[in-house]
Design a protein around this motif. Sequence first.
Motif, mmCIF file in Angstrom:
data_model
loop_
_atom_site.group_PDB
_atom_site.id
_atom_site.type_symbol
_atom_site.label_atom_id
_atom_site.label_comp_id
_atom_site.label_asym_id
_atom_site.label_seq_id
_atom_site.Cartn_x
_atom_site.Cartn_y
_atom_site.Cartn_z
ATOM 1 N N ARG A 146 0.852 -1.220 0.069
ATOM 2 C CA ARG A 146 -0.055 0.099 -0.009
ATOM 3 C C ARG A 146 0.984 1.119 -0.004
ATOM 4 N NH1 ARG A 146 -2.106 -3.125 4.002
ATOM 5 N NH2 ARG A 146 -1.321 -1.592 5.624
ATOM 6 N N PRO A 147 0.636 2.463 -0.473
ATOM 7 C CA PRO A 147 1.341 3.428 -0.644
ATOM 8 C C PRO A 147 1.509 4.171 0.462
ATOM 9 C CG PRO A 147 -0.696 3.803 -2.084
ATOM 10 C CD PRO A 147 -0.745 2.654 -1.175
ATOM 11 N N GLN A 148 0.933 3.951 1.809
ATOM 12 C CA GLN A 148 1.193 4.535 3.045
ATOM 13 C C GLN A 148 2.209 3.552 3.801
ATOM 14 O OE1 GLN A 148 -1.814 3.866 2.088
ATOM 15 N NE2 GLN A 148 -2.479 5.922 1.116
ATOM 16 N N MET A 149 2.322 2.608 3.272
ATOM 17 C CA MET A 149 3.321 1.702 4.330
ATOM 18 C C MET A 149 4.823 2.099 4.069
ATOM 19 S SD MET A 149 1.914 -2.187 2.853
ATOM 20 C CE MET A 149 3.261 -3.080 3.784
ATOM 21 N N THR A 150 5.511 1.689 5.082
ATOM 22 C CA THR A 150 7.032 2.372 5.137
ATOM 23 C C THR A 150 7.935 1.225 4.475
ATOM 24 O OG1 THR A 150 7.583 1.291 7.258
ATOM 25 C CG2 THR A 150 6.677 3.770 7.086
ATOM 26 N N SER A 154 7.259 -2.969 4.523
ATOM 27 C CA SER A 154 7.038 -3.501 3.146
ATOM 28 C C SER A 154 7.891 -4.558 3.278
ATOM 29 C CB SER A 154 7.397 -2.697 2.082
ATOM 30 O OG SER A 154 6.645 -1.567 2.007
ATOM 31 N N ILE A 155 9.367 -4.580 3.623
ATOM 32 C CA ILE A 155 10.056 -5.643 3.983
ATOM 33 C C ILE A 155 9.702 -6.965 4.734
ATOM 34 C CG2 ILE A 155 12.506 -6.381 4.665
ATOM 35 C CD1 ILE A 155 13.422 -3.514 3.682
ATOM 36 N N LEU A 156 9.056 -6.407 5.970
ATOM 37 C CA LEU A 156 8.474 -7.182 6.730
ATOM 38 C C LEU A 156 7.351 -8.262 6.241
ATOM 39 C CD1 LEU A 156 8.515 -8.592 9.812
ATOM 40 C CD2 LEU A 156 7.049 -6.650 10.365
ATOM 41 N N ARG A 157 6.629 -7.407 5.180
ATOM 42 C CA ARG A 157 5.217 -7.956 4.712
ATOM 43 C C ARG A 157 6.027 -9.091 3.713
ATOM 44 N NH1 ARG A 157 0.178 -7.278 3.661
ATOM 45 N NH2 ARG A 157 -0.515 -7.858 1.490
ATOM 46 N N ILE A 158 7.130 -8.651 2.984
ATOM 47 C CA ILE A 158 7.480 -9.610 1.995
ATOM 48 C C ILE A 158 8.156 -10.930 2.442
ATOM 49 C CG2 ILE A 158 9.743 -9.721 0.108
ATOM 50 C CD1 ILE A 158 9.416 -6.995 -0.379
ATOM 51 N N ARG A 159 8.839 -10.487 3.871
ATOM 52 C CA ARG A 159 9.326 -12.032 4.497
ATOM 53 C C ARG A 159 8.116 -12.660 4.973
ATOM 54 N NH1 ARG A 159 13.501 -8.485 8.450
ATOM 55 N NH2 ARG A 159 15.343 -8.132 6.915
ATOM 56 N N ARG A 160 7.149 -12.283 5.464
ATOM 57 C CA ARG A 160 6.140 -12.920 5.927
ATOM 58 C C ARG A 160 5.345 -13.703 4.673
ATOM 59 N NH1 ARG A 160 3.474 -8.706 10.420
ATOM 60 N NH2 ARG A 160 5.017 -9.353 11.864
ATOM 61 N N THR A 161 5.084 -13.130 3.584
ATOM 62 C CA THR A 161 4.174 -13.697 2.637
ATOM 63 C C THR A 161 4.830 -14.003 1.288
ATOM 64 O OG1 THR A 161 3.869 -11.381 1.386
ATOM 65 C CG2 THR A 161 2.368 -12.085 3.218
ATOM 66 N N GLY A 162 6.288 -13.725 1.184
ATOM 67 C CA GLY A 162 6.981 -13.854 -0.207
ATOM 68 C C GLY A 162 7.166 -15.319 -0.288
ATOM 69 N N LEU A 163 7.139 -16.299 0.677
ATOM 70 C CA LEU A 163 7.474 -17.598 0.416
ATOM 71 C C LEU A 163 6.306 -18.432 -0.581
ATOM 72 C CD1 LEU A 163 9.249 -19.970 0.953
ATOM 73 C CD2 LEU A 163 7.873 -20.786 2.822
ATOM 74 N N ASP A 164 5.228 -17.791 -0.555
ATOM 75 C CA ASP A 164 4.005 -18.484 -1.363
ATOM 76 C C ASP A 164 3.708 -17.527 -2.732
ATOM 77 O OD1 ASP A 164 3.520 -20.281 0.509
ATOM 78 O OD2 ASP A 164 2.156 -18.794 1.927
ATOM 79 N N LYS A 165 4.684 -16.595 -2.899
ATOM 80 C CA LYS A 165 4.436 -15.667 -4.246
ATOM 81 C C LYS A 165 5.428 -16.186 -5.347
ATOM 82 C CE LYS A 165 2.017 -13.196 -1.704
ATOM 83 N NZ LYS A 165 0.378 -13.531 -1.647
ATOM 84 N N GLU A 166 4.722 -15.869 -6.529
ATOM 85 C CA GLU A 166 5.563 -16.543 -7.681
ATOM 86 C C GLU A 166 6.944 -15.564 -7.749
ATOM 87 O OE1 GLU A 166 5.240 -18.516 -11.950
ATOM 88 O OE2 GLU A 166 3.950 -18.540 -10.032
ATOM 89 N N THR A 167 6.701 -14.317 -7.461
ATOM 90 C CA THR A 167 7.906 -13.560 -7.365
ATOM 91 C C THR A 167 8.084 -12.575 -6.401
ATOM 92 O OG1 THR A 167 9.661 -12.304 -8.900
ATOM 93 C CG2 THR A 167 7.276 -12.098 -9.202
#
Length: 457
Positions: A146-150, A154-167
């Motif tokens: 989201r635009p308002q995220m820091t 954002s890096i924390l979100r990628i760590r938490r959800t990135g394992l299930d993402k295609e890229t």
Amino acid sequence: MENQALILKKMIMSLLEEKKYPSLRDILVTMNPSDIAGVFLELEQERIPLLFRLLPKELAAETFVEMEPEHQQMLIQGFSDKELKEVVDELYLDDAVDLIEEMPANVVRRILAQADPDTRKSINELLRYPENSAGSIMTTEYVGLRPQMTVGESILRIRRTGLDKETIYTCYVTQNRTLVGLVSVKDLLLAEDDDTPIEDLMETNVISVSTLTDQEEVARMFAKYNFLAIPVVDTDNRMIGIVTFDDAMDVMEEEATEDIEIMSGMSPSEKTYSRARVWDLFKQRIPWLLIMMVSASFTSMIITSFESALAAQAALTAFIPMLMGTGGNSGSQSSVTIIRALSLDELEFRDLPMVIWKEIRTAVCCGIVLSIACFLKIILLENLAFGNDVPVLVAVVVSVTMALTVLVAKTVGCILPMGAKKLGLDPAVMASPFISTIVDALSLLVYFAIASMLLPM
């Protein structure tokens, strides 16, 4: 590399024979999934399940995606429900959709039964998009911010959800599901302050495609812009999913194969040559062979109508194959060049006058050289070397026909593919066999017309 692969396969076969499964597993976990799938092709079918079960769960799913549909179906039929669920849970959505499209109905029902409700719903949504559209090859598994995220959030979100993402390398910024920008992981890692808002880093000029964009157009955009992924949006610019580079590569391969088959006078087939049965190859080839055989009757009719001329000037007959072959080759050169340019979006129908003028000039240059070479061949080779005693006037007729045939062939060869494109047809249909048939008939008409004017008949 081929020698190394061969040695590795022999080692795997040997360990399999000796039932040294721990050593075999240690080797397999170091291999690429595509290479493991290649090993499976060399195995007897009854041994594939044993080797597959040696793989760790994630590697097994990646290997499963790379396998031939026949092997996939065989494994699914031998899986327990638990094993099938483990594989399905590890698949990315677009891979799951591709698998379902290849399987018979009874296997599809079993696959969907083992998928969780959310996955099953997503698969059904992707299956509703038209075949060969961006929606049919996309995945909904992407990193959304989201635009308002820091930066830190954002890096924390990628760590938490990135394992299930295609890229995870490109993240898409949405506001109420509307695509407003994108940011790369590189931008996040190099940001000076973790408290920097994403809206200060994101790129707002985002190139996207709609769910109904043709998959070939999507693949061309990857080649043009060097993307790793392209966002897919609906008519309201709401983010639906992404098409990744590996899927675009598959599309490029499929489209190139289809064009080659059509240009070679065959119906496109979804099966590779190794998977195709004799009956499949027969069905793929016989329609075009029948069409070409029937269309060749026009050339026979032309020759028959000039029987009296050929009887009066028997020497003309000997040069018919040369003229028809040169005409077909000239037309094929132009048609293939134009078809390729059309596929790369280098040409539009409005460019037809420019294309014709360029091909005419090229044809004149080629025709002059070929006609001179043809005249010298007849005089020096036919008469002096072989003693065939071909009259000079016949040599002139053949040489002039050669130049005009090249001119006609190259003009026809550039017009037909562009006309097909304008009519919404695949330009590849107008390649070698079709062009050759038309040019053969035209070259004979030109030949006999010139012969009638210059020779006593």
